[in-house]
Design an enzyme around this catalytic site. Structure first.
Site, short mmCIF file in Angstrom:
data_model
loop_
_atom_site.label_atom_id
_atom_site.label_comp_id
_atom_site.label_asym_id
_atom_site.label_seq_id
_atom_site.Cartn_x
_atom_site.Cartn_y
_atom_site.Cartn_z
N ASN A 154 6.52 91.82 22.13
CA ASN A 154 6.60 92.43 23.45
C ASN A 154 5.59 91.80 24.40
O ASN A 154 4.56 91.27 23.97
CB ASN A 154 6.34 93.94 23.36
CG ASN A 154 4.88 94.27 23.37
OD1 ASN A 154 4.28 94.48 24.43
ND2 ASN A 154 4.25 94.30 22.20
N CYS A 206 -4.75 93.88 22.48
CA CYS A 206 -3.56 93.38 23.16
C CYS A 206 -3.67 91.88 23.44
O CYS A 206 -4.59 91.44 24.14
CB CYS A 206 -3.38 94.16 24.46
SG CYS A 206 -1.92 93.64 25.35
N CYS A 254 24.00 87.96 -14.98
CA CYS A 254 24.10 86.77 -14.13
C CYS A 254 25.50 86.65 -13.53
O CYS A 254 26.50 86.79 -14.24
CB CYS A 254 23.77 85.52 -14.95
SG CYS A 254 23.96 83.99 -14.03
N CYS A 261 25.58 82.40 -9.34
CA CYS A 261 25.40 81.82 -8.00
C CYS A 261 24.57 80.54 -8.10
O CYS A 261 24.61 79.70 -7.21
CB CYS A 261 24.74 82.80 -7.06
SG CYS A 261 23.00 83.14 -7.42
N CYS A 299 18.99 80.25 -8.58
CA CYS A 299 17.74 80.08 -9.32
C CYS A 299 17.60 78.63 -9.77
O CYS A 299 16.52 78.04 -9.70
CB CYS A 299 17.67 81.03 -10.51
SG CYS A 299 19.02 80.83 -11.69
N CYS A 323 12.54 81.94 -9.19
CA CYS A 323 13.92 82.24 -9.60
C CYS A 323 14.20 83.73 -9.49
O CYS A 323 15.26 84.15 -9.02
CB CYS A 323 14.20 81.74 -11.01
SG CYS A 323 13.03 82.34 -12.25
N CYS A 371 17.03 85.45 -6.96
CA CYS A 371 18.20 86.04 -7.66
C CYS A 371 18.74 87.24 -6.88
O CYS A 371 18.00 88.17 -6.58
CB CYS A 371 17.81 86.46 -9.07
SG CYS A 371 19.20 87.21 -9.96
#
Lengths: 441, 445
Positions: free
Chosen positions: B73, B134, B342, B345, B348, B384, B388
């Site tokens: 901001n 600030c 598992c 994908c 890992c 890993c 995951c």
């Protein structure tokens, strides 16, 4: 009772045939693309017949590079937009999504793909540039998806391309044969027009190649010829009564439906014979046209159907009744069809046997035969030295898609016997590269 | 039901959930609404000589589909007249006498400081917070972080305040400094009753790629803002710890601020020694109702652990936060992939191969996608397990027997540390590293 009211206007037709994969909104695409895991060596890529880099285009959608996403798609598949809508993604990319293994819904890859390509086309934000003209001319026979993909790729490579099409519209079964709830005519033709306007290949419509002379002319005028004629009309069942009024082939009936929508009159009782995806489509469509009693009859058991399970379920959900182990033996009626006589069958050691005395009739007002299509043998025989296999499919080299006649290349249904648009798109593109490699020697 | 109430340096509050001085405490309306929703205290939007603000004030970092993972901001302190604020403080205190209303202040001269302190005390404020944090706008005028970054100036101002203040004083620090202990010590030496941190971090959240201006864009231009929200929590936790572990500061109560959104964040701050917490971004995102989750979670945690008050566990993690040199070099963990969980994908695998220590192998035989840990290569780095996407699929398993304990510090004393560039005692000396040419095996055919 029909689940669907007979459509009396285009609007009602669109309601009954509402899109199974509607266009995603920006928000939907944003949230859906955020779910993609960007798998390593992603299984969705291997499951795509064209091998689109799916995680990449999804990441591009997420990072608001939608035209880049579309470029990734079209770079690999010239019919990327149509394929996003009509591919059986549940058994291809989305079926391979790893999320399936943890009971999380797979990423809606097809709809994301369609989102990216549709946006790029409607915003005119993706541009393809033809390659520098190399002075060589290629003829393509048939303007279906295989030829379109081949034409686009050839134009990128700098060839002059003329497509000869027997009908008055391009895209073949994509516009004439796909179930209307998968894609609209406009969507199919918009993609074609986008590609054609940017890449500048010619299509000569209403110009079937039917004689030896036609062939000779092509061979004289062009450096190479691509055959993308698909497969033919519905094969005959060789049954008594097949010529009666009210007995139609599925391919022809679906084409009529796609072209005339709510103006097609479908009677109350419809019987669809067959167990493939076309049979499922025809049954689903008849039900959506307001037929009150749609029956799907298949001669073997449910497991033996070549149709995808999801297509059968879709037909069932539209109110279609299924009958298995029923072999048609005669089509009944004098002028108009009144029914079909079946005999019950049994599977005995993998072979089909008829049960004696088990004949029964199913009354109906329309019979749709979805028992396979004939091959374009008559046309293929015009070409010398063209090897066909036992099922009358053109034999091609698996990498170059060159046929036994070195001047000819081929792809799509005429080679694979009848597969998905995505397969045709892949084969057409590969054939273009095959042509280029051959002519570049 | 555990007792959530606190006595923070003399400021009493029914619970440790305070609103930080920010837009959600801009008015009596908001503070009353917050107290009604369950907040125990509120630090009023900083009072001073009212400012003039710009239009377009906030920017955010969205991570994938998560909005406002980080927030920035360029809004300044209150732009409302002091008298309006004082009147509303008074009204709020009438309705909620047992809730904590703390007036955040920022002025320049000694005279102004001493005057405004009297004003807010007269209005009924339970405490004062000095805004030395600030990092935008106000600092250009010699206030806010300009003070927080100069420990001597900070100490002087704190001492001016302490001369007159009748209510507890909290000094709010800026994180825009390389060593947070310096202003912390200055505040303590100036006599402050408590410290709060962190204020926002000087930031640019992004650039508009068409207009080439930073967000938030004000008529084609932008400026650095103050960064906060969930993304800054780790920085805040570390700075809180720096103070709560410091021998000269640790007896001064600390109010923790920075990226707090859930009960877990709150418990973490308390475990590092915070005696109250302050929240802003989560409220700007979800409204005051977010406190429901904080309270329910904190109560549940305290019930589960048998704590009656937050003083039963305040600072409980501090003994475990140590210096790197005191960590046990003999501790050994190795990753374990649960093949049943598992999903293939293979993130890992690629994370380890490209981003870590090449300790995962992938054998594609028969379409296999389940990777395998190469135990002898695994350094136990956690990468890993962190990438995951499956809950509890990759776990880090302890492999040492727990009998040995050797630290860098101990090895240094024993003269058993690598001292030359090619020292045999290098930690990775015998660890597997692929050959340079192995990289090319991955080229696509």
């Amino acid at each position: 009772m029909s689940l669907y009211k007979r459509p009396e206007s285009e609007l009602e037709f669109q309601e009954n045939f509402s899109q199974k994969k509607p266009l995603m909104s920006d928000s939907e695409a944003f949230y859906e693309s955020a779910r993609c895991l960007f798998c390593y060596d992603a299984p969705c890529i291997s499951a795509c017949p064209t091998g689109i880099d799916i995680p990449l285009f999804i990441k591009q959608i997420q990072s608001k590079n939608t035209s880049g996403a579309a470029a990734t798609i079209f770079d690999t598949n010239w019919l990327g937009n149509a394929c996003g809508k009509i591919c059986p993604t549940g058994v291809l990319c989305e079926g391979a999504c790893v999320h399936n293994h943890q009971d999380v819904p797979p990423i809606q890859i097809g709809r994301l793909q369609n989102y990216a390509t549709e946006k790029a086309m409607s915003q005119n934000s993706l541009h393809f540039t033809p390659g520098e003209a190399n002075g060589k001319k290629i003829a393509l026979v048939g303007a279906g998806p295989a030829s379109i993909a081949c034409a686009c790729e050839l134009r990128i490579l700098g060839y002059h391309v003329d497509i000869f099409e027997a009908k008055d519209k391009p895209t073949g079964l994509t516009v004439f044969g796909i179930a209307p709830y998968k894609i609209t005519n406009d969507e199919v033709l918009d993609e074609f027009n986008y590609l054609q306007s940017q890449l500048g290949f010619n299509v000569i419509y209403n110009n079937p190649i039917i004689s030896k002379n036609d062939i000779k002319q092509l061979e004289n005028d062009y450096e190479a010829i691509f055959i993308g004629v698909g497969i033919g009309s519905t094969a005959s069942l060789n049954l008594q009564g097949e010529k009666l009024n009210g007995v139609v082939g599925a391919v022809e009936w679906i084409e009529e439906l796609r072209m005339n929508h709510h103006n097609v009159v479908v009677p109350d009782r419809v019987l669809v014979i067959g167990g493939g995806n076309t049979a499922m489509d025809a049954a689903s469509e008849a039900a959506r046209m307001g037929a009150t009693e749609v029956t799907l009859a298949y001669r073997r058991d449910k497991m033996s159907m070549s149709a995808y399970d999801f297509e059968h379920k879709l037909a069932v959900s539209a109110g279609v009744r299924s009958i298995f182990q029923a072999q048609p033996v005669a089509i009944l009626g004098e002028h108009e069809v009144t029914g079909v006589q079946f005999v019950k069958t049994l599977n005995i050691e993998g072979k089909l046997a008829y049960v004696d005395g088990s004949e029964f009739d199913i009354p109906c007002d329309l019979v749709i035969k979805a028992t396979g299509q004939g091959k374009q043998v008559k046309f293929l025989q015009l070409i010398s030295d063209l090897s066909l296999d036992s099922k009358n499919r053109i034999v091609v080299d698996p990498t170059s898609y060159q046929t036994s006649n070195p001047k000819y290349f081929a792809g799509g249904d005429v080679v694979n016997g009848g597969a998905e648009v995505v397969n045709a798109a892949f084969e057409g593109k590969m054939a273009a590269i095959g042509i280029h490699n051959k002519l570049s020697i | 039901m555990p007792d959530l109430s606190i006595n923070f340096a003399g400021i009493k509050s029914p619970n440790p959930f305070w609103l930080a001085s920010a837009p959600p405490t801009n008015s009596g309306y908001q503070v009353m609404k917050a107290f009604d929703a369950g907040w125990g205290g509120a630090v009023w939007k900083t009072l001073g000589v009212p400012v003039v603000n710009v239009s377009s004030r906030y920017g955010s970092i969205n991570y994938r589909d998560t909005r406002m993972a980080g927030f920035n901001n360029i809004e300044l302190i209150t732009d409302r007249p002091l008298s309006d604020n004082l009147k509303e403080i008074e009204e709020v205190k009438k309705y909620f006498p047992d809730h904590a209303v703390i007036a955040s202040l920022m002025v320049e001269s000694q005279e102004e400081w001493q005057q405004i302190i009297k004003d807010v005390e007269n209005a009924g404020a339970d405490g004062i917070e000095l805004n030395f944090g600030c990092p935008h706008g106000m600092c250009e005028r010699g206030m806010g972080s300009a003070v927080g970054q100069e420990p001597e100036v900070l100490q002087t101002i704190v001492s001016w305040v302490m001369e007159v203040a009748q209510v507890p004083v909290i000094t709010k620090l800026t994180p825009n400094i390389s060593h947070i202990v310096d202003p912390g010590l200055a505040a303590v030496r100036g006599g402050t009753n408590a410290i709060s941190l962190i204020n926002t971090i000087k930031s640019i959240v992004g650039i508009d790629l068409d207009t080439y201006a930073p967000y938030p864009v004000v008529d084609g231009k932008g400026t650095n803002g103050g960064y906060c929200g969930p993304a800054v929590k780790p920085i805040a936790l570390e700075m809180v710890k720096e103070l709560t572990q410091h021998p000269e500061i640790k007896n001064t109560p600390v109010s923790g601020i920075g990226g707090i959104e859930t009960w877990r964040d709150i418990v973490e701050f308390i475990l590092l020694g915070a005696g109250s917490v302050q929240v802003c971004t989560a409220v700007m995102h979800y409204g005051f109702g977010i406190v429901r989750e904080m309270e329910a979670g904190l109560v549940q945690f305290m019930n589960d652990k048998n704590y009656n008050t937050i003083y039963d566990f305040i600072g409980k993690a501090l003994p475990n936060v140590t210096e790197w040199k005191h960590l046990n070099l003999k501790h050994k963990v190795v990753a374990n992939i649960n093949p049943q969980k598992c999903i293939g994908c293979d993130l890992c695998y690629i994370a380890c191969d490209d981003g870590a220590h090449q300790a995962i192998k992938l054998d594609r035989t028969n379409g296999n996608r389940i990777p395998e840990i190469i135990d002898e290569n695994c350094v136990g780095c956690n990468l890993c397990a962190l990438v995951c996407p499956v809950e509890e699929c990759i776990t880090m398993e302890k492999r040492d027997d727990g009998k040995q304990h050797v630290t860098w510090d101990q090895r240094t004393q024993l003269d058993d540390i690598p001292t030359s560039f090619n020292d045999d005692r290098a930690g990775g000396k015998h660890h597997y590293v692929p050959t340079v040419q192995d990289a090319l095996k991955h080229r696509s055919k």
